[in-house]
Motif scaffolding. Structure first.
Motif, PDB file in Angstrom:
ATOM      1  N   ASN A 233       0.417  -1.411  -0.467  1.00  0.00           N
ATOM      2  CA  ASN A 233      -0.162  -0.121   0.120  1.00  0.00           C
ATOM      3  C   ASN A 233       0.951   1.552   0.530  1.00  0.00           C
ATOM      4  N   ILE A 234       0.499   1.799  -0.640  1.00  0.00           N
ATOM      5  CA  ILE A 234       1.125   2.977  -1.341  1.00  0.00           C
ATOM      6  C   ILE A 234       0.563   5.174  -0.577  1.00  0.00           C
ATOM      7  N   PHE A 235      -0.453   4.475  -1.899  1.00  0.00           N
ATOM      8  CA  PHE A 235      -1.412   5.893  -1.770  1.00  0.00           C
ATOM      9  C   PHE A 235      -2.863   5.686  -1.359  1.00  0.00           C
ATOM     10  N   SER A 236      -3.552   6.808  -1.122  1.00  0.00           N
ATOM     11  CA  SER A 236      -5.095   6.333  -1.544  1.00  0.00           C
ATOM     12  C   SER A 236      -5.682   6.344  -2.691  1.00  0.00           C
ATOM     13  N   LYS A 237      -6.621   5.527  -3.227  1.00  0.00           N
ATOM     14  CA  LYS A 237      -7.262   6.192  -4.628  1.00  0.00           C
ATOM     15  C   LYS A 237      -7.770   6.858  -4.498  1.00  0.00           C
ATOM     16  N   GLU A 238      -7.773   8.139  -4.024  1.00  0.00           N
ATOM     17  CA  GLU A 238      -8.269   9.228  -3.668  1.00  0.00           C
ATOM     18  C   GLU A 238      -6.977  10.639  -4.979  1.00  0.00           C
ATOM     19  N   LYS A 239      -5.811   9.284  -3.891  1.00  0.00           N
ATOM     20  CA  LYS A 239      -4.932  10.675  -4.400  1.00  0.00           C
ATOM     21  C   LYS A 239      -4.655   9.519  -6.499  1.00  0.00           C
ATOM     22  N   ALA A 240      -4.595   8.559  -6.177  1.00  0.00           N
ATOM     23  CA  ALA A 240      -4.654   8.207  -7.846  1.00  0.00           C
ATOM     24  C   ALA A 240      -5.030   8.540  -8.072  1.00  0.00           C
ATOM     25  N   LYS A 241      -5.937   8.682  -8.083  1.00  0.00           N
ATOM     26  CA  LYS A 241      -7.269   9.803  -9.699  1.00  0.00           C
ATOM     27  C   LYS A 241      -6.843  11.220  -9.313  1.00  0.00           C
ATOM     28  N   GLU A 242      -6.519  11.601  -8.713  1.00  0.00           N
ATOM     29  CA  GLU A 242      -5.608  12.708  -8.519  1.00  0.00           C
ATOM     30  C   GLU A 242      -4.523  12.937 -10.093  1.00  0.00           C
ATOM     31  N   ILE A 243      -3.798  12.181  -9.726  1.00  0.00           N
ATOM     32  CA  ILE A 243      -2.548  11.507 -10.459  1.00  0.00           C
ATOM     33  C   ILE A 243      -3.130  11.574 -11.770  1.00  0.00           C
ATOM     34  N   ARG A 244      -3.979  10.358 -12.207  1.00  0.00           N
ATOM     35  CA  ARG A 244      -4.991  10.236 -13.033  1.00  0.00           C
ATOM     36  C   ARG A 244      -4.719  11.426 -13.873  1.00  0.00           C
ATOM     37  N   GLU A 245      -5.837  12.210 -13.177  1.00  0.00           N
ATOM     38  CA  GLU A 245      -6.740  13.286 -13.614  1.00  0.00           C
ATOM     39  C   GLU A 245      -4.990  14.559 -14.190  1.00  0.00           C
ATOM     40  N   GLU A 246      -3.609  14.197 -13.668  1.00  0.00           N
ATOM     41  CA  GLU A 246      -2.518  15.248 -14.226  1.00  0.00           C
ATOM     42  C   GLU A 246      -2.279  14.846 -14.979  1.00  0.00           C
TER      43      GLU A 246
END
Ligand SMILES: O=C(O)CCC(=O)C(=O)O
Length: 275
Positions: free
Chosen positions: A22-35
Motif C-alpha cells: 500500500n502506498i497512497f489512497s485511491k483518491e490520490k491515484a485519481k488525482e495523479i490520473r487526472e494530471e
C-alpha cells in the motif's frame, strides 16, 4: 533496520517480487490520473511512444511519487540507503487497443550493472487479470539472463518486442493491485502482461528503476535524481526535479533524456520498433 517485513523480504528472495504494497489512497491515484490526462489533453502525443518515458520530469505529481517515502522505505530494504531515480515509464493500456508486454527480463536490455536495482510498478488505476496486469514467472530471477528474440510485433509495448520463449504462462502469477498500491520486481525476473479486455484504461507508473549509487549505465547514459542518501560514486549526471507542470525547460530535459534512452534500448539492434 528493514522496512519490508521478513515475509516480504523472503517473497522477494524466493520469488523475485513483492506485492501488493500500500502506498497512497485511491483518491490520490485519481488525482495523479487526472494530471496524466491533463498532460495528454494539453500536449497531444507528449506521453505517447518514446514520450511515455520520464513523465516525472514534467509532472509534479509523478515527481512526488518517485520521491514517496513509503516507496523509498521499501526500496531501501532491497538496495540500501543510497538511492537514485534512474528513469520512469508510463505503461498505459487503453481499452479496445492492442497493447501487451511480451515476457522479458529488464536486466537484458536496460544496461544497469551491477544488478543492485529494483523496479517499482505503481498502480494509478486498478490492475487485474481483466485489464492486463503484470504476470511474473516466479523464481525465474535465480537463472542467468536468457535468450530474447526481437519480435517487433504490433501492439507490443516493448521497444523491440524482446521475448523469452517457452514461458509457462499457466504458472505465472498475476500481480493484482488496487489503485495506490505497488509491486517491486527484481532485474532478472521474467515477466509480461496481456491485453486490456476491460472498458477502462489500465495505467501503471513504473519507476524503472531505483538504482543503488554503485550502479553504472554500461550501454549509454541516464540522468538521475538522488531520492535518498548520498551519491558517493557520482557515475551519472544529475537532473533537476520539475519546476511546475509542463514547464518549458523541463519538457526539453525530458526530450534529451528520452533520446538517450532510445539509444540504450536500440543498442545492437538493426531495426527500429514502434516505441
Ligand atoms: O505494465 C506492464 O504491463 C509491463 C511493465 C513492465 O514490463 C515493467 O515494469 O518492467
Amino acid at each position: 533496520m528493514s522496512y519490508l517485513s521478513s515475509n516480504q523480504l523472503k517473497q522477494y528472495k524466493d520469488h523475485g517480487f513483492v506485492s501488493p504494497i500500500n502506498i497512497f489512497s485511491k483518491e490520490k491515484a485519481k488525482e495523479i490520473r487526472e494530471e496524466i490526462e491533463l498532460i495528454e489533453n494539453k500536449v497531444p502525443g507528449e506521453l505517447e511512444k518514446s514520450g511515455r518515458y520520464n513523465a516525472h520530469l514534467i509532472s509534479p505529481l509523478l515527481d512526488e511519487v518517485t520521491h514517496n517515502s513509503k516507496i523509498l522505505d521499501a526500496v531501501e530494504s532491497l538496495i540500501g540507503r543510497n538511492i537514485l531515480v534512474c528513469g520512469t515509464t508510463l505503461f498505459i493500456k487503453n481499452p479496445n487497443e492492442i497493447g501487451y508486454v511480451s515476457y522479458h527480463q529488464d536486466a537484458k536490455y536496460i544496461g544497469l550493472e551491477p544488478h543492485n536495482w529494483v523496479t517499482a510498478w505503481v498502480a494509478i488505476t486498478d490492475s487485474n487479470e481483466k485489464n492486463g496486469c503484470m504476470r511474473m514467472w516466479s523464481g525465474s530471477h535465480k537463472d542467468n539472463l536468457k535468450e530474447h528474440d526481437e519480435m517487433f510485433n504490433e501492439g507490443n509495448l516493448l521497444t523491440r518486442g524482446q521475448t523469452v520463449k517457452d514461458v509457462p504462462k499457466e504458472k505465472t502469477t498475476p500481480l493484482i493491485l488496487n489503485a495506490g498500491q505497488m509491486s517491486l520486481h527484481h532485474p532478472t525476473i521474467v515477466h509480461g502482461s496481456d491485453l486490456n479486455k476491460s472498458d477502462d484504461r489500465r495505467i501503471g507508473f513504473v519507476i524503472q528503476s531505483y538504482i543503488g549509487t554503485n550502479v553504472k549505465q554500461i550501454l549509454g547514459k541516464n540522468g538521475v535524481q538522488v531520492a535518498r542518501g548520498v551519491d558517493e560514486f557520482n557515475y551519472h549526471e544529475k537532473i533537476d526535479r520539475p519546476k511546475s507542470l509542463l514547464n518549458e525547460n523541463d519538457l526539453k530535459i525530458k526530450k534529451i533524456e528520452n533520446d538517450n534512452l532510445q539509444d540504450i534500448f536500440y543498442k545492437g539492434s538493426s531495426k527500429k520498433g514502434t516505441y
